[in-house]
Structure formats: structure tokens, C-alpha cells
Write a protein that holds these residues in place. Structure first.
Motif, PDB file in Angstrom:
ATOM      1  N   LYS A   3       0.844  -1.190   0.000  1.00 11.32           N
ATOM      2  CA  LYS A   3       0.000   0.000   0.000  1.00 11.32           C
ATOM      3  C   LYS A   3       0.880   1.241   0.000  1.00 11.32           C
ATOM      4  O   LYS A   3       1.764   1.378   0.853  1.00 11.32           O
ATOM      5  CB  LYS A   3      -0.902   0.007   1.235  1.00 11.32           C
ATOM      6  CG  LYS A   3      -2.103   0.954   1.116  1.00 11.32           C
ATOM      7  CD  LYS A   3      -3.148   0.378   0.195  1.00 11.32           C
ATOM      8  CE  LYS A   3      -4.469   1.122   0.294  1.00 11.32           C
ATOM      9  NZ  LYS A   3      -5.482   0.583  -0.635  1.00 11.32           N
ATOM     10  N   ASN A   4       0.614   2.133  -0.956  1.00  5.83           N
ATOM     11  CA  ASN A   4       1.364   3.376  -1.058  1.00  5.83           C
ATOM     12  C   ASN A   4       0.539   4.561  -0.567  1.00  5.83           C
ATOM     13  O   ASN A   4      -0.687   4.493  -0.484  1.00  5.83           O
ATOM     14  CB  ASN A   4       1.783   3.639  -2.508  1.00  5.83           C
ATOM     15  CG  ASN A   4       2.877   2.710  -2.963  1.00  5.83           C
ATOM     16  OD1 ASN A   4       3.671   2.215  -2.171  1.00  5.83           O
ATOM     17  ND2 ASN A   4       2.935   2.461  -4.263  1.00  5.83           N
ATOM     18  N   THR A   5       1.244   5.645  -0.251  1.00  7.46           N
ATOM     19  CA  THR A   5       0.656   6.944   0.116  1.00  7.46           C
ATOM     20  C   THR A   5      -0.462   6.821   1.155  1.00  7.46           C
ATOM     21  O   THR A   5      -1.581   7.283   0.944  1.00  7.46           O
ATOM     22  CB  THR A   5       0.148   7.699  -1.132  1.00  7.46           C
ATOM     23  OG1 THR A   5      -0.839   6.907  -1.809  1.00  7.46           O
ATOM     24  CG2 THR A   5       1.288   8.002  -2.084  1.00  7.46           C
ATOM     25  N   ILE A   6      -0.146   6.160   2.254  1.00  6.33           N
ATOM     26  CA  ILE A   6      -1.051   6.159   3.408  1.00  6.33           C
ATOM     27  C   ILE A   6      -0.774   7.451   4.169  1.00  6.33           C
ATOM     28  O   ILE A   6       0.232   7.575   4.867  1.00  6.33           O
ATOM     29  CB  ILE A   6      -0.812   4.932   4.311  1.00  6.33           C
ATOM     30  CG1 ILE A   6      -0.850   3.637   3.501  1.00  6.33           C
ATOM     31  CG2 ILE A   6      -1.820   4.887   5.456  1.00  6.33           C
ATOM     32  CD1 ILE A   6      -0.354   2.421   4.258  1.00  6.33           C
ATOM     33  N   LYS A   7      -1.666   8.435   4.034  1.00  6.39           N
ATOM     34  CA  LYS A   7      -1.439   9.751   4.609  1.00  6.39           C
ATOM     35  C   LYS A   7      -2.340   9.970   5.823  1.00  6.39           C
ATOM     36  O   LYS A   7      -3.534   9.681   5.770  1.00  6.39           O
ATOM     37  CB  LYS A   7      -1.707  10.843   3.571  1.00  6.39           C
ATOM     38  CG  LYS A   7      -0.782  10.799   2.361  1.00  6.39           C
ATOM     39  CD  LYS A   7      -1.086  11.939   1.408  1.00  6.39           C
ATOM     40  CE  LYS A   7      -0.159  11.916   0.204  1.00  6.39           C
ATOM     41  NZ  LYS A   7      -0.414  13.055  -0.714  1.00  6.39           N
ATOM     42  N   PHE A   8      -1.756  10.479   6.900  1.00  5.95           N
ATOM     43  CA  PHE A   8      -2.558  10.785   8.079  1.00  5.95           C
ATOM     44  C   PHE A   8      -1.804  11.743   8.997  1.00  5.95           C
ATOM     45  O   PHE A   8      -0.579  11.904   8.904  1.00  5.95           O
ATOM     46  CB  PHE A   8      -2.930   9.505   8.843  1.00  5.95           C
ATOM     47  CG  PHE A   8      -1.754   8.744   9.397  1.00  5.95           C
ATOM     48  CD1 PHE A   8      -1.284   8.976  10.680  1.00  5.95           C
ATOM     49  CD2 PHE A   8      -1.108   7.788   8.624  1.00  5.95           C
ATOM     50  CE1 PHE A   8      -0.196   8.286  11.184  1.00  5.95           C
ATOM     51  CE2 PHE A   8      -0.031   7.081   9.120  1.00  5.95           C
ATOM     52  CZ  PHE A   8       0.423   7.331  10.403  1.00  5.95           C
ATOM     53  N   LEU A   9      -2.563  12.365   9.875  1.00  5.84           N
ATOM     54  CA  LEU A   9      -2.033  13.270  10.889  1.00  5.84           C
ATOM     55  C   LEU A   9      -2.207  12.621  12.249  1.00  5.84           C
ATOM     56  O   LEU A   9      -3.309  12.195  12.595  1.00  5.84           O
ATOM     57  CB  LEU A   9      -2.781  14.602  10.845  1.00  5.84           C
ATOM     58  CG  LEU A   9      -2.399  15.642  11.909  1.00  5.84           C
ATOM     59  CD1 LEU A   9      -1.049  16.249  11.583  1.00  5.84           C
ATOM     60  CD2 LEU A   9      -3.464  16.735  11.986  1.00  5.84           C
ATOM     61  N   ARG A  10      -1.116  12.526  13.007  1.00  6.27           N
ATOM     62  CA  ARG A  10      -1.190  11.984  14.374  1.00  6.27           C
ATOM     63  C   ARG A  10      -1.090  13.152  15.349  1.00  6.27           C
ATOM     64  O   ARG A  10      -0.070  13.849  15.397  1.00  6.27           O
ATOM     65  CB  ARG A  10      -0.062  10.980  14.608  1.00  6.27           C
ATOM     66  CG  ARG A  10       0.000  10.387  16.031  1.00  6.27           C
ATOM     67  CD  ARG A  10      -1.295   9.687  16.426  1.00  6.27           C
ATOM     68  NE  ARG A  10      -1.133   8.750  17.523  1.00  6.27           N
ATOM     69  CZ  ARG A  10      -1.239   9.059  18.814  1.00  6.27           C
ATOM     70  NH1 ARG A  10      -1.470  10.317  19.171  1.00  6.27           N
ATOM     71  NH2 ARG A  10      -1.100   8.140  19.743  1.00  6.27           N
ATOM     72  N   LEU A  11      -2.163  13.380  16.102  1.00  6.57           N
ATOM     73  CA  LEU A  11      -2.223  14.464  17.080  1.00  6.57           C
ATOM     74  C   LEU A  11      -2.005  13.898  18.476  1.00  6.57           C
ATOM     75  O   LEU A  11      -2.680  12.947  18.880  1.00  6.57           O
ATOM     76  CB  LEU A  11      -3.579  15.163  16.990  1.00  6.57           C
ATOM     77  CG  LEU A  11      -3.862  16.267  18.017  1.00  6.57           C
ATOM     78  CD1 LEU A  11      -2.857  17.397  17.890  1.00  6.57           C
ATOM     79  CD2 LEU A  11      -5.286  16.786  17.854  1.00  6.57           C
TER      80      LEU A  11
END
Length: 284
Positions: A3-11
Motif C-alpha cells: 500500500k502506497n501513500t497512506i497519509k494521516f495526521l497523528r495528534l
């Protein structure tokens, strides 16, 4: 496959103060059998949607203490959870968010995206083999307006480039290094130290700079300084894509342009690359 480009923000929150890590992850696996390719038998295949969900769950449970540690956590999870996985490789890169400051005071929950180089890392492991970690910085744009030249180069009937002893040195830098077998390193501290070495070797002392006879020599100076100061680095690769500037001829406008107005040469552009490592690493 993977899986490519798994984008997320961890706050992450500590009281009123917030911390952010926005990343892009690529996770690739090789299985012990190629039966899904040869026979259409998918019984061992871990769906890429499952891979994506595992990455998100690990971010939720473990956080992202450093990019390298997060990549290691992903590799360890697939190796220890799925017996059919023979090899795993994880790539992680970070969006360059920096905390906002107002009158020198850090803001508790506001950030600004500063494109001063993108941090990335890779971790890979074969079953029953060591876990190998790489790290780097890319899209780092650097310029110095003097203390650079290019003279004494080979010439023949096709050479039209004039020699220069004072020119602008500008380029976009890619740097990747290997730690070798993974150990308990302070990855954040090492990455910052290497970035400082890159900037120091490129620019020279702040009051006078340092002369660069070529892009190639600048690349080598960066590598040598990193290897001399950061013992954890075994091999370092540097690629410098060059941007050239031409002085605008303003004679027809009745002006003398003493290298004050220049235009970039968009294409073609030059590029130089070098990989340098410790002798003991290559002998191993």
C-alpha cells in the motif's frame, strides 16, 4: 506488493499543548510463496486495505516517537504477526510542520508548514535477517551567492562554457544514509545533527563562507563532514540537482548589471551524485 501513500495526521496532547506528526507511509511485503501470482491463489495475501489499517492502528497505539521508530514498529508487526511474510519494507516521510512562535513564545496548538527539506526514512527486514534502517532529507533547496566557481575543466571543440571564479551555487539536495543494522539510536537527534552538517559544509563559516571549486567537491565535503561527526552513519548518498543563473544583459537598456539581476536556467539542469561509506561497512 503493498500500500502506497497512506497519509494521516497523528495528534498528541499533553495538557493544553498539542504535538503533530503528519506523515505519508508506503508499506510493501514479499510473501513466502508466489502462489497468488502463479496460481491465482490468494489464501496467503494480506489485503492492502488491511495493511493500511494496520499502519493507522499502530499510529494510534504507539504514536510516532520518531519516523524511524515508527517504520521499525511497522516492520516488527508484520514479521511477528504473519508467518507468510518473508520481507517487509516501510517508507515514511514527514510533512514539515513547525510550531508557531509569537514574540518568541511557542504557541500551544498552532503550526506552520515550512518547506525547508522533507525528512524521510526506510526500514526493511528479511525473515531471520537484521532490520536495516535508512534515513534522509530531500527537496532541500540551498543557495550561496558567492564563494563558488568552476575552472580548469576539460575542454574540446564542443566546449562553450566559460570558466567562472565567482558564481551562484544553487541546488536541490537529496541525502540518504544508512545506519546499518538497527540499534537503539536517538534518531531525532542524529537527523538534526546531520542536517546541521549539510548546511555547514555547504555554506562554510558564517562570516566568510568557504570556496567551492565544483558541485562535486561540495557533495564530497558534505559526506566527509557527516562521516567524521556522526559515527552511526555507515554509508551516505548525496544527490545535488543544480540550478544555474545567467546574468541579464542590460546594455540595451543603458544599464550595467553587475550580477544583480539574474534569471534561472530551468532546463536542462546539471546533477551530480556520490555514495560514500566506511571501508569496514563495504568489507562486511
Amino acid at each position: 506488493y503493498g500500500k502506497n501513500t497512506i497519509k494521516f495526521l497523528r495528534l498528541h496532547k499533553e495538557g493544553k499543548k498539542h504535538f503533530v506528526k503528519e506523515v505519508e507511509v508506503c508499506a510493501h511485503l514479499r510473501l513466502t510463496s508466489p502462489q497468488e501470482y502463479l496460481e491465482g491463489n490468494n489464501s496467503l495475501v494480506i489485503p492492502t486495505d488491511t495493511i493500511k489499517n494496520i499502519v493507522l492502528v499502530l499510529a494510534k497505539k504507539n504514536g510516532i516517537p520518531s519516523l524511524e521508530q515508527f517504520a521499525i514498529d511497522i516492520c516488527n508487526h508484520f514479521m511477528t504477526t504473519f508467518c507468510q511474510v518473508a520481507y517487509v519494507k516501510t517508507y515514511v516521510q514527514e510533512v514539515p510542520w513547525q510550531r508557531l512562535h509569537e514574540d518568541g513564545v511557542p504557541h500551544i496548538h498552532s503550526f506552520i508548514c515550512v518547506p525547508d527539506g522533507i525528512r524521510f526514512c526506510e526500514a526493511e527486514q528479511c525473515r531471520n535477517g537484521p532490520l536495516i534502517v535508512f534515513a534522509g532529507i530531500k527537496d532541500l533547496k540551498l543557495m550561496k551567492t558567492t564563494q563558488s566557481g568552476f575552472e580548469g575543466f576539460y575542454k574540446n571543440e564542443h566546449t562553450t562554457l566559460p570558466e567562472r571564479h565567482d558564481r551562484i551555487l544553487c541546488g536541490e539536495l537529496f541525502c540518504k544514509w544508512s545506519y546499518g543494522e538497527c540499534k537503539d539510536f536517538d534518531f531525532d537527534c542524529i537527523w538534526k545533527k546531520i542536517r546541521e552538517c549539510i548546511l555547514e559544509a555547504f555554506a562554510g563559516p558564517p562570516d566568510c563562507g568557504e570556496y567551492s571549486p565544483s558541485y562535486q567537491k561540495t557533495v564530497n565535503c558534505i559526506q566527509m563532514l557527516v562521516l567524521s561527526r556522526v559515527s552511526q552513519v555507515q554509508v551516505i548518498e548525496v544527490v545535488l540537482n543544480n540550478t544555474f543563473y545567467n546574468v541579464v544583459d542590460m546594455k540595451n537598456l543603458g544599464l550595467t548589471n553587475d550580477k544583480e539581476v539574474l534569471v534561472p536556467v530551468e532546463a536542462p539542469y546539471g546533477s551530480c551524485a556520490c555514495t560514500l561509506g566506511r571501508k569496514k561497512f563495504f568489507e562486511a
